[in-house]
Write a protein that holds these residues in place. Structure first.
Motif, mmCIF file in Angstrom:
data_model
loop_
_atom_site.group_PDB
_atom_site.id
_atom_site.type_symbol
_atom_site.label_atom_id
_atom_site.label_comp_id
_atom_site.label_asym_id
_atom_site.label_seq_id
_atom_site.Cartn_x
_atom_site.Cartn_y
_atom_site.Cartn_z
ATOM 1 N N ASN A 1 31.653 -12.769 -18.030
ATOM 2 C CA ASN A 1 30.987 -11.744 -17.219
ATOM 3 C C ASN A 1 30.500 -12.276 -15.876
ATOM 4 O OD1 ASN A 1 31.381 -9.860 -19.256
ATOM 5 N ND2 ASN A 1 29.415 -10.293 -20.233
ATOM 6 N N SER A 2 30.387 -13.600 -15.752
ATOM 7 C CA SER A 2 29.990 -14.193 -14.475
ATOM 8 C C SER A 2 31.152 -14.267 -13.492
ATOM 9 C CB SER A 2 29.424 -15.596 -14.705
ATOM 10 O OG SER A 2 30.454 -16.509 -15.070
ATOM 11 N N GLY A 3 32.352 -13.926 -13.970
ATOM 12 C CA GLY A 3 33.534 -13.981 -13.120
ATOM 13 C C GLY A 3 34.335 -15.246 -13.277
ATOM 14 N N ALA A 4 33.852 -16.184 -14.105
ATOM 15 C CA ALA A 4 34.571 -17.440 -14.337
ATOM 16 C C ALA A 4 35.467 -17.295 -15.567
ATOM 17 C CB ALA A 4 33.588 -18.590 -14.520
ATOM 18 N N GLN A 5 36.302 -18.292 -15.785
ATOM 19 C CA GLN A 5 37.194 -18.294 -16.933
ATOM 20 C C GLN A 5 36.620 -19.193 -18.023
ATOM 21 O OE1 GLN A 5 39.838 -16.846 -18.074
ATOM 22 N NE2 GLN A 5 40.610 -15.679 -16.335
ATOM 23 N N PRO A 6 36.274 -18.643 -19.202
ATOM 24 C CA PRO A 6 35.816 -19.505 -20.294
ATOM 25 C C PRO A 6 36.982 -20.334 -20.833
ATOM 26 C CG PRO A 6 36.058 -17.252 -21.069
ATOM 27 C CD PRO A 6 36.315 -17.226 -19.577
ATOM 28 N N ILE A 7 36.669 -21.480 -21.423
ATOM 29 C CA ILE A 7 37.735 -22.274 -22.019
ATOM 30 C C ILE A 7 38.157 -21.622 -23.333
ATOM 31 C CG2 ILE A 7 36.692 -24.350 -21.035
ATOM 32 C CD1 ILE A 7 36.160 -25.205 -23.998
ATOM 33 N N ASN A 8 39.298 -22.035 -23.837
ATOM 34 C CA ASN A 8 39.750 -21.531 -25.127
ATOM 35 C C ASN A 8 38.974 -22.210 -26.250
ATOM 36 O OD1 ASN A 8 42.259 -19.652 -25.020
ATOM 37 N ND2 ASN A 8 42.648 -21.195 -23.448
ATOM 38 N N ILE A 9 38.487 -21.394 -27.169
ATOM 39 C CA ILE A 9 37.801 -21.898 -28.361
ATOM 40 C C ILE A 9 38.448 -21.253 -29.585
ATOM 41 C CG2 ILE A 9 35.642 -21.828 -29.675
ATOM 42 C CD1 ILE A 9 34.121 -22.214 -27.116
ATOM 43 N N VAL A 10 38.721 -22.065 -30.595
ATOM 44 C CA VAL A 10 39.304 -21.575 -31.841
ATOM 45 C C VAL A 10 38.268 -21.755 -32.948
ATOM 46 C CG1 VAL A 10 41.254 -21.666 -33.417
ATOM 47 C CG2 VAL A 10 41.563 -22.340 -31.027
ATOM 48 N N ILE A 11 37.940 -20.668 -33.641
ATOM 49 C CA ILE A 11 36.977 -20.695 -34.736
ATOM 50 C C ILE A 11 37.728 -20.510 -36.055
ATOM 51 C CG2 ILE A 11 35.028 -19.500 -35.809
ATOM 52 C CD1 ILE A 11 34.014 -18.791 -33.078
ATOM 53 N N TYR A 12 37.460 -21.395 -37.012
ATOM 54 C CA TYR A 12 38.082 -21.333 -38.334
ATOM 55 C C TYR A 12 37.002 -21.045 -39.381
ATOM 56 C CZ TYR A 12 41.744 -23.935 -35.850
ATOM 57 O OH TYR A 12 42.694 -24.355 -34.947
ATOM 58 N N VAL A 13 37.261 -20.056 -40.246
ATOM 59 C CA VAL A 13 36.272 -19.657 -41.247
ATOM 60 C C VAL A 13 36.945 -19.526 -42.608
ATOM 61 C CG1 VAL A 13 34.659 -17.868 -41.972
ATOM 62 C CG2 VAL A 13 34.847 -18.447 -39.559
ATOM 63 N N GLU A 14 36.399 -20.215 -43.612
ATOM 64 C CA GLU A 14 36.838 -20.060 -44.997
ATOM 65 C C GLU A 14 36.023 -18.950 -45.669
ATOM 66 O OE1 GLU A 14 39.135 -21.554 -46.815
ATOM 67 O OE2 GLU A 14 39.660 -23.474 -45.866
ATOM 68 N N GLU A 15 36.578 -18.418 -46.792
ATOM 69 C CA GLU A 15 35.894 -17.362 -47.548
ATOM 70 C C GLU A 15 35.426 -16.247 -46.610
ATOM 71 O OE1 GLU A 15 36.176 -17.631 -50.676
ATOM 72 O OE2 GLU A 15 36.718 -19.734 -50.785
ATOM 73 N N ILE B 1 33.460 -24.537 -45.556
ATOM 74 C CA ILE B 1 32.683 -24.106 -46.717
ATOM 75 C C ILE B 1 32.763 -25.118 -47.855
ATOM 76 C CG2 ILE B 1 32.404 -22.304 -48.465
ATOM 77 C CD1 ILE B 1 31.638 -21.384 -45.708
ATOM 78 N N ASN B 2 33.930 -25.703 -48.074
ATOM 79 C CA ASN B 2 34.143 -26.580 -49.226
ATOM 80 C C ASN B 2 34.247 -28.057 -48.864
ATOM 81 O OD1 ASN B 2 34.342 -24.343 -51.106
ATOM 82 N ND2 ASN B 2 36.346 -23.923 -50.209
ATOM 83 N N GLY B 3 33.992 -28.407 -47.628
ATOM 84 C CA GLY B 3 34.025 -29.809 -47.234
ATOM 85 C C GLY B 3 35.415 -30.407 -47.179
ATOM 86 N N GLU B 4 36.449 -29.554 -47.008
ATOM 87 C CA GLU B 4 37.830 -30.044 -47.057
ATOM 88 C C GLU B 4 38.314 -30.629 -45.732
ATOM 89 O OE1 GLU B 4 40.453 -27.314 -49.710
ATOM 90 O OE2 GLU B 4 38.988 -26.003 -48.739
ATOM 91 N N TYR B 5 37.597 -30.353 -44.668
ATOM 92 C CA TYR B 5 38.057 -30.793 -43.354
ATOM 93 C C TYR B 5 37.252 -31.973 -42.827
ATOM 94 C CZ TYR B 5 40.076 -26.190 -43.884
ATOM 95 O OH TYR B 5 40.759 -25.115 -44.389
#
Length: 684
Positions: free
Chosen positions: A547-561, A279-283
């Motif tokens: 739902n297709s029976g496969a394993q999704p990869i790990n995803i990390v979502i980061y959210v400010e505010e 949100i603030n351009g810090e990353y």
């Protein structure tokens, strides 16, 4: 033989928790409940351990550490305590009276402190040093199958307590704050292997133990600092809250978390996608707080996006879509954006609620009509001043009969070249030429409907609405706003972008890269709309794979505010609450930062596994926080202490809150670690 038994006792993990027990002793337990104990201490013992700060850890044991082998089985345990506040003693009234009388008898030359007894006799001085402490029971350390374990309560309490209290320091304190029970560690290892790790990732040092803002004594020397470690696996497919006022270290904590996950993935050569809504351009941008570096500068597998034109095309990709390249998505976006402002006029409603999804090319009539509508849509964009890609051409099929009928309304110099292919003929025109042609076709059709091979007329009701929008006139000949209603959304369009940005981002995440959406620039409405579109796509992709029976990869979502996205009044069926509430099932970890925990949806707070809390200045926010785990013990210090990075941490693996000074995000050290890992993996 006795010396041998004493040696065995000294090697016992329970005894080690007491450290140098002759130096760490601070008092006696004189009162006890299932959740609290009262400790009798005095100033001399506090002096010997450099004080007992508020919220500091104490431990209590009922065995003689020098004769542990002789202890009764019921005594072979160590209670973990947290200091809450002073406790009154029955004789406190007499002590206060004695102190007052002593001060009243002082002479003029006793205004300044005197000798060690300060004018009292030694016995009285020793008695007046006595005081009580009220302590929370955090759990019980005990041995099982040769391994140290921590229970989160106690099994029994003794009215006539034999417990002595000690202040853990050094290695003993490090063992306490970083303890993970064997079954928890095994579960973390199993989850890590399922995620692709060779074993449980090595814990990272998130910071050092810090009890109070005033850290003159318990953090006086480097050797006094005790590392606090966290498990990277705690954050995968989990929810993490980063709470605190602005400028108290939230973004530093998030950067440290991003680095921990990235380094763990790099070590084991697995793919973990990380998506940061900045949100603030810090990353995405370097700041003076991070030695002039950003996440993007530290990790080479970082891709940044912005929703505006930027001269730094190499560093920032365009988050917007190309309306000319993806007309179906563009039309859907325009429909969504204009819902509250367009009114219910028939033409604009028909235009925006129609579909530009491509039919099966084998269905010739629907496919031909789609191509014509798409061509008119391009002309509408052009009329509304949406910049087109360089040398853009409009192509659509048309019969010779329609060409001949429209020709009479065209300028004499209008190009008559028509392409042929697949048993059809096509116009291939510039946007200006196509606009002139469709305007003429509308005029001809109003006088006498243009014919089609299907017999339904070349201009159906949908195309009629498109043509009306193009010329700002209804079928009855009255003025309508037409394409002018779309001009306010031109900033959502990028004529330089190629390809679907959402699919591009999904590809990067599935390749294990860090994607930063720099939302600090550009209109707020654009940021919210485009970021939500990305979030929906990630959520749907993960569940489609699951739902297709496969394993999704790990995803990390980061959210400010985050309170703006997952507010307490948000519907749990909305995009962001669904990600926060259900995403863990599909290996989506959700890290949210906010200054207002009370504004976050209570269902999401209740299901959050990891907590990083710095300074909060509002009693309402503190009361909201006090409902969770043992944060209630820290409310006063959270309100008063404003030190940057001074956090209270509760992670999935840790059964209690640990007061911690978060390490500063140091790009130089992280870069060295990356080089070291690459070298070990043979990549250098």
């Amino acid at each position: 033989m006795l010396n041998h038994l004493n040696q065995i006792a000294g090697d016992n993990d329970l005894v080690k928790l007491l450290g140098d027990f002759n130096k760490t002793f601070v008092g006696y337990v004189y009162g006890m409940r299932f959740d609290e104990v009262l400790v009798l201490t005095n100033d001399a013992w506090k002096h010997g351990v450099d004080g007992i700060p508020h919220n500091s850890f104490l431990i209590a044991a009922g065995f003689n550490p020098e004769k542990f082998h002789n202890a009764d089985n019921i005594d072979k345990e160590v209670l973990l305590l947290r200091v809450l506040e002073p406790a009154s003693l029955p004789q406190d009234g007499d002590f206060v009276r004695t102190r007052i009388e002593h001060h009243q008898r002082r002479t003029a030359d006793e205004k300044l402190p005197g000798d060690i007894n300060d004018g009292m006799d030694p016995i009285t001085h020793a008695e007046l040093q006595t005081g009580g402490l009220r302590c929370r029971i955090l759990g019980t350390f005990y041995m099982q199958d040769g391994k140290l374990r921590l229970g989160s309560d106690i099994e029994n309490f003794m009215t006539l307590s034999r417990l002595r209290a000690y202040k853990p320091m050094g290695n003993a304190l490090k063992t306490i704050v970083n303890h993970v029970n064997p079954e928890v560690k095994q579960k973390a290892e199993d989850d890590s292997r399922k995620a692709g790790f060779n074993s449980i990732p090595s814990p990272i040092n998130i910071g050092t133990v810090r009890y109070t803002s005033t850290a003159r004594m318990h953090r006086a020397k480097t050797e006094d600092l005790v590392d606090v470690q966290i498990q990277p696996s705690d954050f995968l497919a989990r929810r993490t809250a980063v709470l605190g006022m602005t400028r108290t270290g939230k973004s530093n904590t998030v950067k440290t978390t991003v680095s921990a996950v990235a380094l763990a993935a790099l070590t084991d050569g697995i793919k973990i996608g990380q998506l940061i809504f900045d949100i603030n351009g810090e990353y995405a941008n370097a700041t003076s707080q991070d030695d002039g570096s950003s996440i993007a500068d530290v990790f080479s597998n970082t891709v940044c996006y912005r929703a505006i034109d930027t001269p730094d095309r190499q560093h920032f990709r365009d988050l917007r879509i190309n309306f000319y390249e993806q007309p179906n998505i563009a039309l859907g976006l325009l429909e969504q954006l204009s819902r509250e402002t367009r009114g219910n006029a028939q033409d604009i409603t028909t235009f925006l609620t129609s579909s530009l999804d491509e039919p099966d090319p084998r269905e010739h009539s629907p496919h031909n009509r789609w191509q014509v509508r798409r061509a008119v849509f391009y002309c509408v964009l052009h009329a509304a001043h949406y910049p087109s890609p360089k040398n853009f051409k409009v192509e659509f099929p048309v019969s010779q009969q329609v060409v001949n009928l429209v020709q009479v309304q065209l300028p004499a110099d209008f190009p008559s070249t028509i392409s042929r292919g697949n048993n059809q003929q096509f116009y291939q025109l510039t946007l200006d030429q196509a606009t002139v042609w469709f305007t003429a076709a509308r005029q001809v059709n109003r006088a006498s409907p243009l014919p089609s091979s299907s017999g339904r007329g070349w201009v159906d009701s949908s195309l009629e609405a498109y043509l009306n929008i193009l010329v700002n006139e209804s079928s009855g000949g009255t003025y309508i706003r037409g394409y002018r209603q779309l001009q306010e959304y031109v900033d959502y369009h990028s004529n330089s972008r190629q390809g679907d940005v959402v699919q591009e981002i999904l590809g990067l995440l599935y390749d294990g890269q860090i994607v930063i959406l720099d939302l600090s620039a550009g209109p707020v409405s654009i940021r919210e709309t485009l970021s939500k579109r990305v979030a929906v796509a990630v959520f749907n992709r993960q569940f489609d794979v699951l739902n297709s029976g496969a394993q999704p990869i790990n995803i990390v979502i980061y959210v400010e505010e985050a309170h703006n996205l997952i507010g307490r009044d948000a519907k749990l069926t909305d995009t962001w609450p669904r990600i926060a509430k259900e995403g863990a099932k599909a290996k989506i970890a959700f890290v949210y930062a906010t200054q207002e925990p009370s504004s976050v949806h209570p269902n999401i707070l209740a299901n959050t596994e990891n907590w990083f809390v710095t300074h909060l200045n509002n009693d309402d926010e503190l009361r909201s926080l006090g409902k969770f785990y043992d944060f209630g013990d820290f409310l006063r210090s959270l309100k008063s202490a404003q030190d940057v990075g001074f956090a209270r941490i509760k992670t999935l693996s840790a059964p209690f809150v640990i007061p911690t000074q978060i390490n500063r995000f140091t790009p130089s050290e992280i870069k060295e670690e990356i080089i070291k890992i690459n070298s070990q993996n043979g990549k250098i």
